[in-house]
Write an enzyme that holds these catalytic residues in place. Structure first.
Site, short mmCIF file in Angstrom:
data_model
loop_
_atom_site.label_atom_id
_atom_site.label_comp_id
_atom_site.label_asym_id
_atom_site.label_seq_id
_atom_site.Cartn_x
_atom_site.Cartn_y
_atom_site.Cartn_z
N ASP A 322 0.83 -1.21 0.00
CA ASP A 322 0.00 0.00 0.00
C ASP A 322 0.86 1.26 0.00
O ASP A 322 2.00 1.25 0.49
CB ASP A 322 -0.92 0.01 1.23
CG ASP A 322 -0.14 -0.08 2.54
OD1 ASP A 322 0.76 -0.92 2.61
OD2 ASP A 322 -0.44 0.68 3.47
N GLU A 323 0.29 2.30 -0.51
CA GLU A 323 0.83 3.67 -0.37
C GLU A 323 2.34 3.76 -0.62
O GLU A 323 3.04 4.46 0.12
CB GLU A 323 0.54 4.20 1.05
CG GLU A 323 -0.93 4.26 1.38
CD GLU A 323 -1.19 4.62 2.84
OE1 GLU A 323 -2.11 5.40 3.08
OE2 GLU A 323 -0.48 4.11 3.72
C1 TNX Z 1 -3.83 3.95 5.44
S1 TNX Z 1 -5.00 1.36 4.87
C2 TNX Z 1 -2.88 2.96 5.55
C3 TNX Z 1 -2.18 2.80 6.84
C4 TNX Z 1 -2.62 3.80 7.86
C5 TNX Z 1 -4.11 3.98 7.76
C6 TNX Z 1 -4.67 4.86 8.81
C7 TNX Z 1 -3.63 1.12 4.32
C8 TNX Z 1 -3.46 -0.03 3.50
N1 TNX Z 1 -2.66 2.00 4.62
O1 TNX Z 1 -0.78 2.87 6.66
O2 TNX Z 1 -2.26 3.36 9.11
O3 TNX Z 1 -4.41 4.52 6.50
O4 TNX Z 1 -6.08 4.81 8.81
#
Ligand code: TNX
Length: 509
Positions: A322-323
């Protein structure tokens, strides 16, 4: 937020007779009441048909649960037939067609018969039995009074095969005991997967013997600069066994190629110019990345996943994904493709957050949908199955409303109705029932510092998610859920759970 304000209630047990009006979570597939009762007394034993060690163990779990509040002995014994008046009987029955986790519970005036084709089903049935006694059964001291089950038949099995909860132990570290309590919460509501988010920018929490500095240095802090912590492999193995004893499979996650600052801070050679990063104790995301074009990175990933796979009896390893805002898109794809191959070479299957669907998915890779409808569609196009964790409904770290003092709200507020009122089969455009393996509720812990905080965000929303995973979609209705939840509150209070007293529920406390 209120902490520890609930009173314990002995609540004189009364003779219940209507099985259909019992508040059971998750709601069973079928309940037929016969309007009488079975009395649990000092003479009630727990009989196991045959000698299966596993069924005897489940019977002991039931006995251990019933003993403190009743003060009764609940002797567990193995028997050769089902004719044992006055007792609770657990029996494997391979003619039942209720799947691995299904069970048939028949409560008569003279005996209680719990049957399933597999031990997992008996475990699930035991969770139902627990909820059929009054809330006082949750208390640790002996209570006055008689104990009754209402009579009738419950036939039950899950809607989805994957029903999970996630805990982020990287942003804040939680002890083995806290993790076990979380696992108990999942088990109580018939959930079967515990997704363990073990690494992130702020902390590396699982001992890797071939890269010891990951935990020595990378595990030494957390959000806010506290001391952090990590699990030794022995502690981890103990949690795996604890979960297995409750029919829960641990899905460990090493988040990559982003969310890797704790690793990058621990080993200079994982960084450009051979320079380690500083430890990170803030809450920003998207700034870190592994080097996707360097052999050392893949040696690192292979070593880590090899040790982790050896600790993992379950078939899945979660590889995050993710991200990764600091990884070029093309590099991300190369990386996620290679890491899926590494996972496959270890005899496991991969799970990734929805961004992984932009890579080439190996057959069997699961995609955990949390934000992007476009990624979910890419997953379906590649014939992958999805775990649904929509942040707008299933994220346990979202605040309930604007007055909630812990949690975040980037995906909106998630009150108890919003957490319950969604249907996996229709939520995401282009994702149909057959594409979905199940549901999961993640708890991210940037703002979550202790078990009271965990409980406050988890309860009661986890119960709703469990019901979405287990119960028949057509039988789910928020008004019916509200009424059952109102009755369930005292059960939570008696367990000392710091639950959110949502104003949407007329709590009967
Ligand atoms: C997004 S959800 C993220 C996390 C954070 C979260 C906080 C996701 C796959 N990645 O790294 O902790 O938002 O709500």
């Amino acid at each position: 937020m209120s902490l520890g304000l609930f009173s314990l209630c002995a609540c004189q047990p009364k003779r219940v007779t209507d099985l259909a009006s019992e508040a059971i979570f998750p709601k069973p597939q079928s309940v037929v009441a016969t309007n009488s009762s079975f009395e649990v007394s000092a003479k009630t034993g727990i009989n196991v048909l045959g000698e299966s060690a596993e069924v005897l163990r489940i019977a002991e779990q039931l006995a251990a649960y019933l003993r403190p509040a009743t003060g009764y002995a609940f002797n567990v014994s193995s028997v050769n037939d089902l004719s044992s008046n006055g007792n609770i009987i657990l029996a494997l029955n391979d003619t039942l067609k209720l799947g691995t986790e299904g069970y048939l519970l028949t409560i008569g005036e003279k005996s209680v018969l719990l049957q399933a084709s597999q031990p997992a089903g008996l475990f699930m049935g035991v969770q139902t039995l627990r909820q059929l006694l009054p809330a006082g059964i949750e208390l640790k001291e002996k209570q006055q009074g008689a104990w009754f089950f209402a009579t009738g038949t419950i036939t039950d099995f899950p809607e989805f095969e994957y029903r999970g909860g996630m805990l982020d132990v990287s942003r804040h570290f939680f002890s083995v005991d806290d993790v076990k309590r979380y696992i108990d919460f999942l088990a109580t509501y018939k959930m079967n997967r515990f997704h363990f988010h073990l690494s992130d920018d702020q902390g590396w929490r699982i001992e890797i013997k071939s890269w010891p500095n990951l935990t020595v240095h990378g595990g030494s802090t957390q959000v806010g600069g506290g001391q952090g912590g990590f699990y030794t492999q022995d502690q981890y193995a103990d949690m795996v066994r604890y979960a297995q004893d409750r029919y829960i499979t641990i899905v460990p996650e090493i988040d990559m190629p982003g969310h890797t600052n704790a690793a990058l801070a621990s080993y200079a050679e994982l960084n450009p110019k051979n320079k380690a990063t500083d430890l990170y104790t803030g809450t920003e995301v998207g700034f870190s990345t592994l080097m996707t074009d360097k052999d050392i990175t893949y040696r690192f990933v292979t070593d880590v996943l090899t040790e982790l796979a050896a600790l993992t009896p379950g078939e899945y390893i979660h590889i995050g994904g993710d991200e990764s805002h600091s990884t070029k898109k093309a590099d991300y794809i190369i990386f996620m493709n290679k890491v899926q191959d590494i996972v496959a070479s270890l005899g496991k299957k991969a799970i990734g957050w929805d961004e992984i669907a932009t890579a080439n998915l190996l057959p069997g890779t699961l995609v955990q949908q949390w934000a992007s409808v476009a990624n979910a569609k890419l997953a379906v196009e590649q014939n992958a199955r999805l775990i649904l964790s929509p942040s707008t409904n299933a994220y346990l770290d979202m605040q309930y409303d604007s007055t909630t003092t812990i949690g975040l709200h980037w995906a909106g507020y998630v009150e108890v109705d919003k957490a319950y009122n969604w249907n996996p089969a229709t939520l995401v455009e282009g994702v149909a029932r057959e594409n979905i393996v199940g549901v999961e509720a993640p708890l991210w812990t940037e703002t979550v510092e202790n078990i009271e905080h965990i409980e406050y965000l988890v309860f009661p929303r986890l119960i709703g998610l469990a019901e979405i995973g287990w119960s028949a979609p057509a039988s789910r209705d928020f008004n019916d859920y509200r009424v059952r939840l109102a009755k369930h509150g005292q059960r939570l209070a008696n367990q000392g759970i710091n639950f959110y007293q949502s104003p949407l529920i007329d709590w009967q406390l």
